[in-house]
Motif scaffolding. Structure first.
Motif, PDB file in Angstrom:
ATOM      1  N   ASP A 194      51.423  47.136  49.680  1.00  0.00           N
ATOM      2  CA  ASP A 194      52.664  47.742  49.206  1.00  0.00           C
ATOM      3  C   ASP A 194      53.053  47.136  47.863  1.00  0.00           C
ATOM      4  N   ILE A 195      53.828  47.909  47.103  1.00  0.00           N
ATOM      5  CA  ILE A 195      54.209  47.510  45.749  1.00  0.00           C
ATOM      6  C   ILE A 195      55.079  46.265  45.746  1.00  0.00           C
ATOM      7  N   GLY A 214      49.904  55.952  36.881  1.00  0.00           N
ATOM      8  CA  GLY A 214      50.418  54.961  37.828  1.00  0.00           C
ATOM      9  C   GLY A 214      49.742  53.613  37.651  1.00  0.00           C
ATOM     10  N   VAL A 220      58.775  50.789  37.013  1.00  0.00           N
ATOM     11  CA  VAL A 220      58.070  50.954  38.288  1.00  0.00           C
ATOM     12  C   VAL A 220      58.942  51.712  39.293  1.00  0.00           C
ATOM     13  N   LEU A 271      58.233  55.551  40.788  1.00  0.00           N
ATOM     14  CA  LEU A 271      58.017  55.808  42.215  1.00  0.00           C
ATOM     15  C   LEU A 271      59.132  56.629  42.836  1.00  0.00           C
ATOM     16  N   PRO A 324      56.496  59.195  44.334  1.00  0.00           N
ATOM     17  CA  PRO A 324      56.174  58.141  45.301  1.00  0.00           C
ATOM     18  C   PRO A 324      54.703  58.082  45.693  1.00  0.00           C
ATOM     19  N   ALA A 339      52.250  55.231  44.320  1.00  0.00           N
ATOM     20  CA  ALA A 339      52.342  53.815  44.691  1.00  0.00           C
ATOM     21  C   ALA A 339      50.980  53.135  44.812  1.00  0.00           C
TER      22      ALA A 339
END
Length: 334
Positions: A104-105, A231, A287, A291, A295, A298
């Motif tokens: 996850d980011i 991205g 960022v 997102l 989204p 990501a």
């Protein structure tokens, strides 16, 4: 001290293998009168070695300032673009296979602000043990990016909207001197090089740069030139801006301790302050804004962060491996 060469372009470099040799030979002719690297030759080349990375760098540099004696029409030559695409496929496939990516980011961004407990890295070495020759080599390597600092990232701005676009433009405005030519970061790095008695000409140290350094520059060009990688480019940019302040502080200390001039120290001191502000803008506007709008990007942002760190680690290992063995890290003498 070497006198800088005049002009905005650079001579073609020495070859580093069959692919780069064929490409350099072709670029010396007019488009349509060439013998570009064979696709099978490209496919069989190690994606991380000197040959492929130099060939890819040559393709990308046509979109920046080009080379002395190379026809500008090469930039969009269809056959050369096919070769570039093949080089990119090999590089990206290797990165996808080799780079571990956070799930996850939030975790990926949090890891960027953590300082290593063992304090083992290039900036630590330069701060604590570095001599002037180490710093000169480091600057020569980094000049392949810093003399065009922020240029690869500009390509992403038209591909963003809303908060992400506004935040990215705000950071880039600072990178380009906030309207003052003498404060453009690439100019500040040229001043650093002059303080270290290095040639400030754009691209002067291409032959000296290691394959690991070429790969770090190629990554941002690859991301920047492809809308599909927007991205990943944002992830790359976040990695650079968030990790910059502590490393820049150590490099400023290293330069001061080694007796470098004020312009050299100023370049990194400037980044300590500027990038501390940029860190917040990139994280919370660029960022988060991207997102919010897209989204599904990501995983690409996370990949951009991870690939940047992975290649930087390889570059650091190359430098420290040479320096701790008492050897030079550059491919040709400065």
């Amino acid at each position: 001290m070497e006198m800088p060469r005049k002009g905005s372009t650079v001579r073609l470099p020495e070859t580093r293998g069959e692919v780069s040799a064929a490409l350099i030979e072709a670029l010396g002719r007019e488009p349509g009168r060439r013998s570009l690297p064979d696709k099978h030759l490209v496919a069989g080349t190690d994606p991380y070695d000197d040959d492929l990375q130099l060939a890819l760098y040559l393709c990308y540099e046509l979109h920046y300032r080009g080379f002395d004696g190379v026809d500008g029409a090469w930039e969009w030559d269809p056959e050369l673009l096919r070769v570039r695409a093949a080089l990119e496929r090999g590089f990206m496939a290797a990165l996808r296979a080799d780079v571990p990516v956070a799930e996850d980011i939030g975790s990926a961004l949090d890891e960027l602000v953590l300082e290593p407990s063992d304090a083992d890295g290039v900036s630590y070495f330069l701060r604590d043990e570095g001599e002037l020759w180490h710093l000169r080599e480091y600057a020569a390597h980094r000049s392949l990016y810093h003399l065009k600092e922020a240029d690869p990232h500009v390509w992403v701005i038209p591909r963003l909207t809303g908060r992400a676009k506004a935040g990215m433009a705000a950071v880039e405005y600072d990178e380009f001197g906030a309207g003052r030519a003498e404060r453009v970061h690439s100019k500040l790095f040229a001043d650093l090089m002059a303080d270290l008695d290095l040639d400030t000409s754009y691209g002067r140290y291409l032959d000296a740069g290691s394959r690991q350094m070429l790969a770090t520059v190629n990554l941002m060009s690859l991301f920047g030139l492809h809308r599909s990688h927007r991205g990943a480019l944002v992830g790359h940019f976040a990695s650079v801006e968030i990790t910059s302040p502590p490393g820049s502080r150590r490099l400023a200390q290293a330069l001061k301790r080694a007796g470098a001039g004020p312009a050299a120290v100023h370049f990194y001191a400037e980044h300590v302050e500027a990038d501390a502000v940029h860190e917040q803008l990139v994280r919370h506007e660029v960022v988060a804004g991207l997102l919010q709008e897209e989204p599904d990007l990501a995983p690409d942002v996370a990949f951009g962060i991870a690939a940047t760190g992975w290649l930087e680690d390889r570059f650091g290992e190359q430098l420290l491996g040479a320096w701790r063995g008492g050897e030079s890290s550059v491919c040709v003498p400065l």
